[in-house]
Design a protein around this motif. Sequence first.
Motif, mmCIF file in Angstrom:
data_model
loop_
_atom_site.group_PDB
_atom_site.id
_atom_site.type_symbol
_atom_site.label_atom_id
_atom_site.label_comp_id
_atom_site.label_asym_id
_atom_site.label_seq_id
_atom_site.Cartn_x
_atom_site.Cartn_y
_atom_site.Cartn_z
ATOM 1 N N GLN A 5 14.002 -12.714 -11.267
ATOM 2 C CA GLN A 5 13.745 -13.231 -9.935
ATOM 3 C C GLN A 5 12.242 -13.122 -9.699
ATOM 4 O OE1 GLN A 5 16.162 -11.006 -7.233
ATOM 5 N NE2 GLN A 5 18.047 -11.436 -8.335
ATOM 6 N N LYS A 6 11.561 -14.268 -9.724
ATOM 7 C CA LYS A 6 10.105 -14.265 -9.783
ATOM 8 C C LYS A 6 9.448 -13.523 -8.627
ATOM 9 C CE LYS A 6 9.427 -18.409 -12.568
ATOM 10 N NZ LYS A 6 8.802 -19.752 -12.634
ATOM 11 N N LYS A 7 9.892 -13.768 -7.420
ATOM 12 C CA LYS A 7 9.225 -13.160 -6.272
ATOM 13 C C LYS A 7 9.298 -11.644 -6.343
ATOM 14 C CE LYS A 7 9.042 -13.004 -1.233
ATOM 15 N NZ LYS A 7 9.608 -13.504 0.056
ATOM 16 N N SER A 8 10.482 -11.117 -6.635
ATOM 17 C CA SER A 8 10.657 -9.664 -6.686
ATOM 18 C C SER A 8 9.806 -9.043 -7.774
ATOM 19 C CB SER A 8 12.136 -9.323 -6.928
ATOM 20 O OG SER A 8 12.931 -9.771 -5.868
ATOM 21 N N PHE A 16 2.040 -2.462 -8.808
ATOM 22 C CA PHE A 16 1.654 -1.639 -9.951
ATOM 23 C C PHE A 16 0.179 -1.841 -10.286
ATOM 24 C CE2 PHE A 16 1.224 -1.153 -14.603
ATOM 25 C CZ PHE A 16 1.627 0.173 -14.737
ATOM 26 N N LEU A 17 -0.280 -3.087 -10.227
ATOM 27 C CA LEU A 17 -1.681 -3.406 -10.492
ATOM 28 C C LEU A 17 -2.603 -2.688 -9.503
ATOM 29 C CD1 LEU A 17 -3.950 -5.177 -11.766
ATOM 30 C CD2 LEU A 17 -3.346 -6.937 -10.087
ATOM 31 N N VAL A 18 -2.267 -2.763 -8.226
ATOM 32 C CA VAL A 18 -3.095 -2.146 -7.186
ATOM 33 C C VAL A 18 -3.143 -0.629 -7.342
ATOM 34 C CG1 VAL A 18 -3.228 -1.699 -4.693
ATOM 35 C CG2 VAL A 18 -2.744 -4.009 -5.522
ATOM 36 N N SER A 19 -1.972 -0.019 -7.547
ATOM 37 C CA SER A 19 -1.930 1.439 -7.651
ATOM 38 C C SER A 19 -2.633 1.938 -8.912
ATOM 39 C CB SER A 19 -0.486 1.944 -7.617
ATOM 40 O OG SER A 19 0.246 1.447 -8.728
ATOM 41 N N LEU A 75 10.000 3.696 -2.856
ATOM 42 C CA LEU A 75 8.668 3.317 -3.330
ATOM 43 C C LEU A 75 7.684 3.179 -2.167
ATOM 44 C CD1 LEU A 75 9.733 0.691 -6.020
ATOM 45 C CD2 LEU A 75 8.707 2.919 -6.467
ATOM 46 N N VAL A 76 8.134 2.590 -1.064
ATOM 47 C CA VAL A 76 7.264 2.394 0.102
ATOM 48 C C VAL A 76 6.880 3.736 0.729
ATOM 49 C CG1 VAL A 76 7.138 1.492 2.458
ATOM 50 C CG2 VAL A 76 8.097 0.074 0.627
ATOM 51 N N SER A 179 -0.453 -0.829 -1.730
ATOM 52 C CA SER A 179 0.745 -0.866 -2.567
ATOM 53 C C SER A 179 2.006 -0.739 -1.719
ATOM 54 C CB SER A 179 0.683 0.259 -3.605
ATOM 55 O OG SER A 179 1.792 0.195 -4.480
ATOM 56 N N ALA A 180 1.967 0.123 -0.710
ATOM 57 C CA ALA A 180 3.120 0.292 0.185
ATOM 58 C C ALA A 180 3.426 -1.005 0.928
ATOM 59 C CB ALA A 180 2.850 1.426 1.173
ATOM 60 N N CYS A 181 2.376 -1.708 1.367
ATOM 61 C CA CYS A 181 2.570 -2.978 2.074
ATOM 62 C C CYS A 181 3.190 -4.028 1.155
ATOM 63 C CB CYS A 181 1.234 -3.483 2.609
ATOM 64 S SG CYS A 181 0.515 -2.448 3.913
ATOM 65 N N ILE A 182 2.729 -4.086 -0.083
ATOM 66 C CA ILE A 182 3.266 -5.061 -1.045
ATOM 67 C C ILE A 182 4.739 -4.766 -1.336
ATOM 68 C CG2 ILE A 182 3.114 -5.909 -3.420
ATOM 69 C CD1 ILE A 182 0.085 -5.301 -3.259
ATOM 70 N N LEU A 183 5.053 -3.500 -1.556
ATOM 71 C CA LEU A 183 6.427 -3.119 -1.869
ATOM 72 C C LEU A 183 7.361 -3.352 -0.677
ATOM 73 C CD1 LEU A 183 5.593 0.150 -3.812
ATOM 74 C CD2 LEU A 183 6.749 -1.841 -4.774
#
Length: 399
Positions: A5-8, A16-19, A75-76, A179-183
């Motif tokens: 599922q591409k979006k997820s 992961f990139l940001v963190s 995760l958030v 990262s929290a906002c993205i998750l």
Amino acid sequence: MLSFQKKSFHLLWLSFLVSTLGDWMYRLALPIIVLSKTGSAYHAATAFGISFIPWVLFSLIGGVLADSYSKRKILVVGNIFASIFSCFLLFTLSIKNINFTFLYLVVFLLASVDPLIHPSFQSIIPEIIKRDDYVKANALIQTIDNTLTILGPLAGGSVIMLIGGINALWFDTFSFILSACILYALPKTEKGHTKKMTLNTIKKDILDGVKYSFQQKVIFSGSLMFFMTNFALNMFEANYIFYMTKALGYPLIDATIALSIGGVGALIAGPVSSLIVERFRSGVLLSISTVLAGLSTLLLLINTNYIYIGVILGLVSFFGTINVITYFTLRQRTVPSDQLGRVVSVTRMVSYASIPVGSWFGGLLLNQGVSMAWVILIAGVLRASAGVGAAVSPLAHEK
């Protein structure tokens, strides 16, 4: 193309990139700040080692959380707490005379977040991709990590030289918030968890996870192999900045260039793993790559030129990355989804238990006047021996 599922998945790897970018600031800035204020390899290595103690203490709880609650929420919330603890670390390091007791406590608290949320990160992957795409997904995540292994040291080292270690740590704090906002934007595609947790259910779930992990001889043998590997690796890795800047006298930029060159090997290993993991037995790949990583480490004894060191680190990281992708894929394919979080936590706890000891031991040897050559020799021999041990363990029979 991956059929997940591409979006997820895109949101997951973006977080992961940001963190990971923030982690590179932290990894470089912390030892540099401690070394600049104390000049002690012991304190720098100890601070590094303490950050892995929570993996021993809290991994099992993280596994229970992952198998009992929404992985997205875990995760958030975890990243939010990490941003708070990161602010405490900034305050601690800003004081002229570092209180090491308080520093170690704050490092411990910040490091405690990762073992509580890592099982959720690992076990959410099978929920959003198909089984046939596990290798490709793991390789893609490792490729992101390995790309930053190249760019992270150069970017981190440059930022630290320009604005200082303390200011650079603000990037780490911000990375947790972002990262929290993205998750939080992850679609709620997971199955709902309504299980109520009590002390008794936590105890039962932990014991079930431990029992299952121990009974799966192949999976547990792999974690024991990583136990030895991580001890050997961190004897050197925890003292890398000291070795390059103090023992060899290189400026920080040369030390980070060597790290970046080393990251090329890991980057190459990502696509290579996609080609070979499906074609060879997992046990054979794990054993051979571990032996070769250990033998490659010994090549550091030949020359101390920083470019040469970078090339050898690239060899080590190449074999180490193949190791990781092979084992993660094996674990995801072998373990049932309702047990995966706990098995991830148990195996990670076992494999990480040696990191603080290895970091401390390497720093202690250097503090006692033992040369880095001896540390490298011990580390290389131990890592190669771990691969030999894997060859005669249940891993050897794994297809």
